[in-house]
Structure formats: structure tokens, C-alpha cells
Design a protein around this motif. Structure first.
Motif, PDB file in Angstrom:
ATOM      1  N   LYS A   1     -77.627 110.084  45.727  1.00 52.69           N
ATOM      2  CA  LYS A   1     -77.003 109.534  46.934  1.00 52.69           C
ATOM      3  C   LYS A   1     -78.008 108.880  47.880  1.00 52.69           C
ATOM      4  O   LYS A   1     -77.694 108.670  49.052  1.00 52.69           O
ATOM      5  CB  LYS A   1     -76.250 110.645  47.679  1.00 52.69           C
TER       6      LYS A   1
ATOM      7  N   PRO B   1     -68.504 108.112  54.117  1.00 59.81           N
ATOM      8  CA  PRO B   1     -68.171 109.283  54.956  1.00 59.81           C
ATOM      9  C   PRO B   1     -69.383 109.675  55.800  1.00 59.81           C
ATOM     10  O   PRO B   1     -70.155 110.570  55.433  1.00 59.81           O
ATOM     11  CB  PRO B   1     -67.813 110.357  53.932  1.00 59.81           C
ATOM     12  N   THR B   2     -69.561 109.007  56.925  1.00 57.90           N
ATOM     13  CA  THR B   2     -70.775 109.200  57.722  1.00 57.90           C
ATOM     14  C   THR B   2     -70.908 110.629  58.239  1.00 57.90           C
ATOM     15  O   THR B   2     -72.023 111.151  58.327  1.00 57.90           O
ATOM     16  CB  THR B   2     -70.788 108.221  58.904  1.00 57.90           C
ATOM     17  N   GLY B   3     -69.789 111.250  58.590  1.00 60.15           N
ATOM     18  CA  GLY B   3     -69.854 112.635  59.048  1.00 60.15           C
ATOM     19  C   GLY B   3     -70.357 113.557  57.958  1.00 60.15           C
ATOM     20  O   GLY B   3     -71.210 114.430  58.195  1.00 60.15           O
ATOM     21  N   LEU B   4     -69.841 113.357  56.752  1.00 59.76           N
ATOM     22  CA  LEU B   4     -70.278 114.175  55.619  1.00 59.76           C
ATOM     23  C   LEU B   4     -71.752 113.931  55.309  1.00 59.76           C
ATOM     24  O   LEU B   4     -72.493 114.875  55.008  1.00 59.76           O
ATOM     25  CB  LEU B   4     -69.420 113.858  54.397  1.00 59.76           C
ATOM     26  N   LEU B   5     -72.186 112.677  55.395  1.00 57.84           N
ATOM     27  CA  LEU B   5     -73.589 112.366  55.128  1.00 57.84           C
ATOM     28  C   LEU B   5     -74.494 113.003  56.174  1.00 57.84           C
ATOM     29  O   LEU B   5     -75.561 113.536  55.847  1.00 57.84           O
ATOM     30  CB  LEU B   5     -73.798 110.850  55.114  1.00 57.84           C
ATOM     31  N   HIS B   6     -74.070 112.958  57.429  1.00 56.05           N
ATOM     32  CA  HIS B   6     -74.881 113.508  58.518  1.00 56.05           C
ATOM     33  C   HIS B   6     -75.035 115.016  58.377  1.00 56.05           C
ATOM     34  O   HIS B   6     -76.157 115.546  58.333  1.00 56.05           O
ATOM     35  CB  HIS B   6     -74.238 113.153  59.864  1.00 56.05           C
ATOM     36  N   TYR B   7     -73.898 115.707  58.317  1.00 54.02           N
ATOM     37  CA  TYR B   7     -73.962 117.174  58.250  1.00 54.02           C
ATOM     38  C   TYR B   7     -74.414 117.653  56.874  1.00 54.02           C
ATOM     39  O   TYR B   7     -74.996 118.732  56.757  1.00 54.02           O
ATOM     40  CB  TYR B   7     -72.603 117.768  58.618  1.00 54.02           C
ATOM     41  N   GLY B   8     -74.163 116.851  55.848  1.00 53.98           N
ATOM     42  CA  GLY B   8     -74.676 117.209  54.530  1.00 53.98           C
ATOM     43  C   GLY B   8     -76.191 117.181  54.504  1.00 53.98           C
ATOM     44  O   GLY B   8     -76.832 118.048  53.888  1.00 53.98           O
TER      45      GLY B   8
END
Length: 273
Positions: free
Chosen positions: A152, A172-179
Motif C-alpha cells: 500500500k 479511504p483517507t481515514g483508514l489510511l491515517h489511523y491505519g
């Protein structure tokens, strides 16, 4: 000469130290590139310090220490983001308040409830005391982290460079950030038994910073950071045997020297051009 080079491999504890170096180098190197790119260098420092109270509370509750470390590290990252997004306090200020407070809480808990865990091993690691269980635990964490970052990296790179464009592109910017925050906490947990909490920050910044000075594309930066980290980890463990020094600080010193050399190379090349 050959005997001198291979001498450290004759001892089981040294072989385990080399194995843990090979295990933690790839995920820390890859992650360091994203932390440098996003300007999250201090985030790694904050999370590495913030896991201490989680470790102590997990020990008091009879839970695996790694669970407490991960929960505390991720909690510190999320709390920092919440304070930065919902107050006038800047992110670096919120980071400093959160990690210093959690680290202080960990010290207080550690002194109030003494355990068989030595604080030096938690803070500075114990690469020469790594056992088979530590190797398995670190490998189980490092393998999926390395795989996710390798697969990724383009999405994470776009999110780091331009979050707005990443959102418009349908990522999915939220998922990328918190991931990425979760991966950071997991990576620090994986390095817990080797370099410890304080020196982990060196592995999470220096490889990416060195590669940033030496390369011109992000793909090349990922490869260069991984090679630099592997070389420093193996070289540091090997050198510590002959210097009779601690492996983890030796690794960090080698990384610091490599950064200085990369900086000089970039400076000289820039003046020549």
C-alpha cells in the motif's frame, strides 16, 4: 580473517541478536520513510515513550505486556490527534504534552508497583537476551506490517503528499491515517525486546532520513532505507561483540554516522552541481 568475521555467530545469544535485527529492520525502515515524508518524526518518539504505562498496567492485570504497549501507544497517537483537531494547540505541542505525561505516569506506576522487569531493558532493550518466544512475537508483528507497507505504499504516499487529492481519488483517507498510526504502534511493540522504547525512535527516523538524502523517488527511498537499516543493524550487532558494547546503542551510532556521511555527500554533490 574469516574466523574474526564469523566469531560472533558461534554463540547462540549472538545468533538470536542477529535474527531480531533482521526481523525488525524492514518494518522500521519502511515506516521511517512515511514518518519522514509526513513530518511525523516526533510522533514515533511520542508513541515509543507513551507505551510505558500500558506495559506496567498490563503486568498488573496479568495480561500480555505487548497488548498493553499497543493499546497505550495507539491511545497516545489518537489522543494527540484529537487534541490537535479540537483545540488551538498545535500538533507538536499536543504531542509533547501527551507523551511526557504518559511517560511520567509509566515511571510512577513502575516505581509504585515493582516487578521483575528491569526498567533498563524496557527503555534500552536487551538484544543479547532475546529468546525464541521474542523472535516469534516480533516476526508475527513485523511480517504483516512489512507486507502492508510494501503493498500500500503508493496509497500511503499520496495521502502523505496531498490528503485532499487522496480523498478526491476515492482513497479511504481515514483508514489510511489511523491505519498508519496503528502500524506505528505495532512496530514499536515489535522492537520492544530488542532496541527498547527510547532507541526505537532512531530506527523510526534515521533510515528514512538517510534514504531521503540519497534518492530522488519514493520507491527508491523505500529500498534504500531498508538496505541502510539492515546494514546498520547487522553491522551494529557484529561490532558490539568485538567492542564489548551494547548492541542497540551501537546500531544507533552507526545510523547517526551514516546520516552524517549522507548529508556530506549531498552537500558536496550540490556544490559541485
Amino acid at each position: 580473517m574469516i574466523e574474526f568475521l564469523l566469531q560472533p555467530f558461534q554463540f547462540p545469544f549472538m545468533r538470536n541478536a542477529f535474527w531480531i535485527a533482521l526481523i525488525v529492520a524492514p518494518p522500521t525502515a519502511l515506516l521511517s520513510c512515511f514518518l519522514v515524508l509526513k513530518g511525523w518524526a516526533l510522533m514515533g518518539d511520542a508513541v515509543s515513550h507513551a507505551v510505558l504505562p500500558g506495559i506496567v498496567l498490563a503486568w498488573l492485570a496479568g495480561l500480555p505486556l505487548l497488548i498493553g504497549a499497543f493499546a497505550a501507544g495507539l491511545g497516545a497517537a489518537l489522543l494527540t490527534g484529537y487534541l490537535a483537531d479540537n483545540s488551538r494547540v498545535k500538533r507538536d505541542t499536543a504531542m509533547g504534552v501527551v507523551f511526557s505525561g504518559m511517560f511520567a505516569a509509566g515511571i510512577v506506576l513502575y516505581t509504585a508497583f515493582p516487578s521483575e522487569w528491569h526498567l533498563d531493558h524496557i527503555l534500552f532493550g536487551n538484544m543479547l537476551g532475546v529468546g525464541a518466544e521474542d523472535l516469534r512475537t516480533s516476526a508475527l508483528i513485523a511480517a504483516p506490517v512489512t507486507l502492508i507497507l510494501a503493498l500500500k505504499w503508493r496509497d500511503l504516499m499520496l495521502h502523505a503528499f496531498d490528503p485532499v487529492q487522496a480523498r478526491v481519488s476515492g482513497l479511504p483517507t481515514g483508514l489510511l491515517h489511523y491505519g498508519l498510526l496503528a502500524i506505528l504502534a505495532l512496530t514499536i511493540v515489535a522492537t520492544l525486546t530488542s532496541v527498547g522504547l527510547i532507541l526505537a525512535i532512531g530506527l523510526l527516523i534515521a533510515p528514512g532520513a538517510i534514504a531521503f538524502l540519497l534518492t530522488r523517488s519514493f520507491g527508491a527511498m523505500l529500498v534504500a532505507a531498508t538496505l541502510v537499516c539492515l546494514l546498520a543493524m547487522i553491522g551494529g550487532v557484529w561490532a558490539s561483540f568485538h567492542l564489548n558494547s551494547a548492541p542497540a546503542p551501537t546500531v544507533i551510532l552507526i545510523l547517526t554516522g551514516m546520516f552524517g556521511a549522507a548529508f556530506l555527500h549531498r552537500t558536496i554533490r550540490g556544490r559541485t552541481a
